[in-house]
Design a protein around this motif. Structure first.
Motif, short mmCIF file in Angstrom:
data_model
loop_
_atom_site.label_atom_id
_atom_site.label_comp_id
_atom_site.label_asym_id
_atom_site.label_seq_id
_atom_site.Cartn_x
_atom_site.Cartn_y
_atom_site.Cartn_z
N ASN A 1 0.86 -1.19 0.00
CA ASN A 1 0.00 0.00 0.00
C ASN A 1 0.89 1.23 0.00
N THR B 1 -4.56 1.11 -1.27
CA THR B 1 -4.12 -0.26 -1.44
C THR B 1 -3.71 -0.45 -2.91
N SER C 1 -2.91 -3.42 4.53
CA SER C 1 -2.86 -4.19 3.28
C SER C 1 -3.93 -5.27 3.18
N GLY D 1 -9.09 -2.91 0.96
CA GLY D 1 -8.91 -1.75 0.10
C GLY D 1 -10.24 -1.07 -0.08
#
Length: 369
Positions: A27, A50, A179, A182
């Motif tokens: 990210n 992300t 991570s 998103g």
């Protein structure tokens, strides 16, 4: 939620052996986190895009063992045994053992590979630790499901699964907690974002304008080597930093400013805030004691060319930086053709061996069947 919520009721380790594979993206922070407290708690909140293509693929193979005296594991990167990774994994296991009590009961083979250069400022620790955390939570989930005959388990729903994976990933690498999902993830408690917490990353809960959908990130690999100063050392230097408290407050303020920008689609305001954040991050490095510079001459050349091209073209090209020399070139999807042409003709020459990665906003980690 509190840390105790991630400790499940006792359950037996049903699975004797097997493996799970997850891929997890890196990210790129828009509002940066720099400085942390005990137990990987951030000094200030952050928000990140992300990524989609820059990711780590990890396979965790596990076998039950007789003795549970010590942690037992081996680590491979791109098929090569990496004993120099073991101290970091050992520390990670020590931090998360109370939340995953089976860790000493298995021998683990951790096989990992990246779609981008390791240790080059693209947050390989974020994607790597999040992928490993996901594999471990998957093992817990399967043990619990089998014990309870696959009936609905309130504490193992998808939301809890993602929260626990993010929580554990944070204990390996702070930014790894951003991570798991998103496309915009917030980490760190702040009054600006409802539901935000220091414990794990949460999806940005407010309206986002179409301008920021499928936002592009072309990563210019200025330097693919090991960083001269690790992020851990850099974070620790914020403890006595003369400008630390002002910086932490600035991050809170910028998150508040970002909300109407994301809602309205104001690209010019977005550019100013994101570039300011990137330069502030490196200013903190240059004014710590000891001080250090992670940017390279070609980093500055790229930044100046981006500024000149933006002024001449009127296109909404911008940059951000992580704790390294590489440049993330950000731009909206509808301007991609012209901006990519500029990148290839003017900026790639400043990359190590002409290497760059075309990426865009992604939507989090995926289990690989």
């Amino acid at each position: 939620m509190t840390e105790q919520d991630f400790i499940l009721l006792p359950y037996p380790n049903i699975l004797e052996e097997g493996n799970f594979s997850w891929e997890s993206p890196s990210n790129i922070a828009l509002v940066k986190y720099w400085g942390k407290k005990k137990d990987q708690i951030p000094e200030n909140p952050s928000i990140s895009f992300t990524l989609n293509e820059c990711k780590t693929i990890t396979t965790l193979t596990f076998t039950k063992k007789e003795s549970n005296k010590d942690f037992s594991f081996e680590v491979y990167l791109d098929g090569n045994k990496k004993d120099d990774f073991k101290p970091k994994i050992q520390t990670f296991f020590e931090r998360i053992e109370s939340y995953l009590p089976f860790l000493r009961d298995y021998h683990f083979k951790i096989e990992t590979k990246n779609t981008f250069p390791h240790s080059s400022g693209i947050a390989s620790s974020a994607s790597g630790m999040s992928a490993l955390a996901l594999c471990l939570v998957e093992l817990e989930k399967q043990n619990v499901y089998r014990f309870f005959n696959f009936q609905a388990i309130e504490n193992i729903d998808l939301n809890f699964f993602n929260q626990k994976a993010s929580f554990l990933a944070r204990l390996g690498s702070g930014s790894a907690c951003r991570s798991i999902e998103g496309d915009l993830i917030v980490w760190g408690k702040t009054d600006s974002i409802e539901g935000s917490t220091d414990l794990f990353g949460v999806k940005y809960p407010y309206k986002v304008h179409q301008n920021f959908k499928n936002y592009q990130d072309t990563i210019l690999l200025v330097d693919k080597g090991e960083k001269q100063v690790s992020s851990t050392v850099g974070h620790n230097l914020m403890h006595n930093h003369p400008y630390a408290q002002n910086r932490f407050q600035q991050a809170h303020n910028n998150l508040e400013k970002l909300k109407p920008i994301l809602e309205s689609g104001d690209l010019n305001a977005f550019i100013k805030l994101v570039e300011s954040e990137a330069l502030t991050l490196h200013a903190m490095m240059m004014t710590s004691m000891p001080y250090f510079i992670l940017m390279k001459p070609n980093t500055l050349e790229i930044i100046n060319k981006i500024w000149r091209f933006r002024q001449d073209s009127g296109l909404h090209i911008s940059f951000t930086l992580d704790a390294g020399a590489n440049v993330h070139v950000l731009y909206p999807e509808n301007e991609a053709t012209q901006i990519l042409e500029f990148i290839k003709s003017e900026l790639v020459a400043y990359c190590q061996n002409g290497h760059y990665i075309c990426d865009q906003i992604g939507f989090g980690a995926k289990k690989i069947d």
